[in-house]
Design a protein around this motif. Structure first.
Motif, PDB file in Angstrom:
ATOM      1  N   MET A 135      56.422  37.251  43.299  1.00 48.77           N
ATOM      2  CA  MET A 135      55.637  37.243  42.075  1.00 48.77           C
ATOM      3  C   MET A 135      56.467  37.806  40.920  1.00 48.77           C
ATOM      4  SD  MET A 135      52.295  38.659  44.093  1.00 48.77           S
ATOM      5  CE  MET A 135      51.835  37.833  45.641  1.00 48.77           C
ATOM      6  N   ARG A 136      55.978  37.606  39.708  1.00 52.75           N
ATOM      7  CA  ARG A 136      56.695  38.149  38.550  1.00 52.75           C
ATOM      8  C   ARG A 136      56.858  39.660  38.708  1.00 52.75           C
ATOM      9  NH1 ARG A 136      53.026  34.434  36.514  1.00 52.75           N
ATOM     10  NH2 ARG A 136      53.974  32.666  35.421  1.00 52.75           N
ATOM     11  N   PRO A 137      58.042  40.208  38.407  1.00 54.55           N
ATOM     12  CA  PRO A 137      58.255  41.653  38.572  1.00 54.55           C
ATOM     13  C   PRO A 137      57.287  42.496  37.748  1.00 54.55           C
ATOM     14  CG  PRO A 137      60.348  40.525  38.273  1.00 54.55           C
ATOM     15  CD  PRO A 137      59.289  39.511  37.998  1.00 54.55           C
ATOM     16  N   GLU A 138      56.825  41.967  36.631  1.00 59.77           N
ATOM     17  CA  GLU A 138      55.835  42.649  35.811  1.00 59.77           C
ATOM     18  C   GLU A 138      54.824  41.606  35.353  1.00 59.77           C
ATOM     19  OE1 GLU A 138      55.578  45.889  32.148  1.00 59.77           O
ATOM     20  OE2 GLU A 138      57.400  44.740  32.479  1.00 59.77           O
ATOM     21  N   THR A 139      53.577  41.829  35.671  1.00 59.93           N
ATOM     22  CA  THR A 139      52.600  40.780  35.396  1.00 59.93           C
ATOM     23  C   THR A 139      51.225  41.364  35.159  1.00 59.93           C
ATOM     24  OG1 THR A 139      51.829  38.622  36.163  1.00 59.93           O
ATOM     25  CG2 THR A 139      51.925  40.372  37.802  1.00 59.93           C
ATOM     26  N   HIS A 140      50.339  40.493  34.721  1.00 59.94           N
ATOM     27  CA  HIS A 140      48.955  40.861  34.458  1.00 59.94           C
ATOM     28  C   HIS A 140      48.081  39.662  34.778  1.00 59.94           C
ATOM     29  CE1 HIS A 140      45.407  40.586  31.753  1.00 59.94           C
ATOM     30  NE2 HIS A 140      45.211  41.799  32.200  1.00 59.94           N
ATOM     31  N   TRP A 141      46.876  39.931  35.292  1.00 57.07           N
ATOM     32  CA  TRP A 141      45.947  38.833  35.486  1.00 57.07           C
ATOM     33  C   TRP A 141      44.511  39.300  35.328  1.00 57.07           C
ATOM     34  CZ3 TRP A 141      48.718  40.349  40.030  1.00 57.07           C
ATOM     35  CH2 TRP A 141      47.950  40.991  41.006  1.00 57.07           C
ATOM     36  N   ASN A 142      43.653  38.339  35.045  1.00 58.13           N
ATOM     37  CA  ASN A 142      42.210  38.487  35.161  1.00 58.13           C
ATOM     38  C   ASN A 142      41.732  37.520  36.237  1.00 58.13           C
ATOM     39  OD1 ASN A 142      42.290  38.817  31.682  1.00 58.13           O
ATOM     40  ND2 ASN A 142      41.606  40.460  33.022  1.00 58.13           N
ATOM     41  N   TRP A 143      40.641  37.904  36.885  1.00 58.12           N
ATOM     42  CA  TRP A 143      40.126  37.111  38.006  1.00 58.12           C
ATOM     43  C   TRP A 143      38.621  37.237  38.039  1.00 58.12           C
ATOM     44  CZ3 TRP A 143      38.070  39.354  42.726  1.00 58.12           C
ATOM     45  CH2 TRP A 143      37.863  38.436  43.768  1.00 58.12           C
ATOM     46  N   ALA A 144      37.956  36.161  38.444  1.00 64.80           N
ATOM     47  CA  ALA A 144      36.511  36.173  38.609  1.00 64.80           C
ATOM     48  C   ALA A 144      36.147  35.459  39.895  1.00 64.80           C
ATOM     49  CB  ALA A 144      35.823  35.497  37.424  1.00 64.80           C
ATOM     50  N   CYS A 145      35.141  35.995  40.583  1.00 61.99           N
ATOM     51  CA  CYS A 145      34.701  35.405  41.841  1.00 61.99           C
ATOM     52  C   CYS A 145      33.213  35.682  42.006  1.00 61.99           C
ATOM     53  CB  CYS A 145      35.480  36.009  43.003  1.00 61.99           C
ATOM     54  SG  CYS A 145      34.951  35.436  44.629  1.00 61.99           S
ATOM     55  N   LEU A 146      32.476  34.666  42.443  1.00 63.05           N
ATOM     56  CA  LEU A 146      31.081  34.882  42.826  1.00 63.05           C
ATOM     57  C   LEU A 146      30.805  34.113  44.105  1.00 63.05           C
ATOM     58  CD1 LEU A 146      29.047  32.235  42.225  1.00 63.05           C
ATOM     59  CD2 LEU A 146      29.364  32.972  39.876  1.00 63.05           C
ATOM     60  N   SER A 147      29.823  34.575  44.845  1.00 63.28           N
ATOM     61  CA  SER A 147      29.384  33.923  46.079  1.00 63.28           C
ATOM     62  C   SER A 147      27.881  34.128  46.197  1.00 63.28           C
ATOM     63  CB  SER A 147      30.067  34.533  47.317  1.00 63.28           C
ATOM     64  OG  SER A 147      31.441  34.242  47.357  1.00 63.28           O
TER      65      SER A 147
END
Length: 338
Positions: free
Chosen positions: A208-220
């Motif tokens: 993965m990128r050595p420095e990174t950021h993400w947002n994530w969403a999940c529903l069930s």
């Protein structure tokens, strides 16, 4: 495919109908950004892997994650009781990953962390397509949970994308599956089947990128008689191919890029999540939060996972829209340097 990395040292890229038998990262032709071939030590140092199992119901929310960051093994587990607002959470950090074991087979093998009388274990069974979680903690907390991708049939999202100039990530996502098992804790004893609980699962690994950021969403959850799952992200796994999708009764429906709008300083305030193709239009309001911060110089993380409720609409092409009303799920805001 039997192995993700081909004979020429390069990964298979794309969205796959099934998982590779093995993520054979040691066979990757890993190069520096200037093209110099890198050896076994660099391959070990830069390879990272994590697995997550989440539980969702109106009466109990839970999550357990394991991560192999080469220099550090990390695990966490939490349970949240919405009716009382009470929460149990534990974090574990294992220098050099001592006390941990990670299988590189997405559909088989065991990933686990042992620390004293505490055990976090995620087991995947290729024959039955079952995913199983076992948590045994020194304070008496015990979680046994499982789900199957076979009965009823479920199509996971299996994707491999290029990452930065010299990396790749394989990700395998599941959401919207019913879950069975037992939970024993100071919050109470729970039968997950009786609660009508749902599960979601993430198996990811790569350079993965050595420095990174993400947002994530999940529903069930369920909308009427339809089982609904959702997996959306912004910042990772979207180079050439995307992990963004939702499921209706186990059928995978791809989604284009998504935008997350929220207040980073107040993550329990409402989030807006929309896809550029108009399929997803959701509002999320948090009710609880699991937060971790780590800054060791070469390793750093600012992690917020928020659990709460979604409302909005999904617009599958050529079908009747699906209205989401107060379904439990998760969002994430994550910065990491590794």
């Amino acid at each position: 495919m039997e192995r993700l990395i081909q004979a020429n040292g390069q990964p298979h890229y794309g969205i796959f109908s099934s998982a590779p038998g093995e993520v054979n990262y040691r066979d990757f032709d890993f190069r520096s950004p200037m093209g110099r071939r890198l050896g076994a030590l660099a391959k070990w140092r830069r390879f990272h892997q994590f697995q997550y199992f989440g539980l969702i119901s109106d009466e109990l929310i839970g999550g357990c994650a394991l991560a192999n960051l080469s220099l550090l093994g990390v695990g966490f587990v939490y349970l949240f009781h919405p009716a009382s607002g009470r929460m149990i959470e534990h974090q574990f950090r294992m220098p050099l990953g001592l006390g941990t074991d990670f299988s590189q087979q997405p559909n088989a093998g065991v990933c686990e962390l042992r620390s004293g009388r505490n055990l976090l274990r995620l087991e995947n069974d290729a024959a039955t397509r079952e995913k199983r979680l076992l948590v045994e903690l020194a304070d008496g907390t015990r979680i046994e949970a499982s789900f199957s991708e076979a009965q009823p049939a479920f199509q996971p999202m299996c994707v491999c994308t290029p990452t930065a100039v010299n990396g790749w990530v394989y990700a395998q996502k599941v959401a919207g599956v019913r879950c069975t098992g037992q939970v024993r804790s100071t919050l109470g004893d729970f039968d997950l089947a009786q609660l009508g609980a749902f599960a979601h699962h993430d198996w990811s690994a790569g350079y993965m990128r050595p420095e990174t950021h993400w947002n994530w969403a999940c529903l069930s959850g369920a909308v009427g008689e339809v089982r609904v799952g959702l997996n959306l992200s912004c910042g990772v796994n979207e180079t050439s191919f995307s992990e963004n999708c939702y499921w209706l009764d186990g059928e995978l429906l791809p989604v284009s890029g998504v935008h997350f709008q929220f207040d980073r300083d107040q993550p329990l305030q409402p989030w807006s999540i929309r896809s550029s193709d108009g399929q997803v239009e959701l509002r999320f309001v948090g009710e609880g939060l699991h937060r971790e911060r780590l800054n060791l110089g070469v390793l750093a993380s600012n992690f917020k996972q928020v659990f709460g409720r979604f409302e909005g609409i999904l617009r599958p092409p050529g079908r009747e829209a699906v209205r989401i009303e107060q379904l439990w799920g998760f969002v994430e805001d994550q910065y990491v340097k590794w």
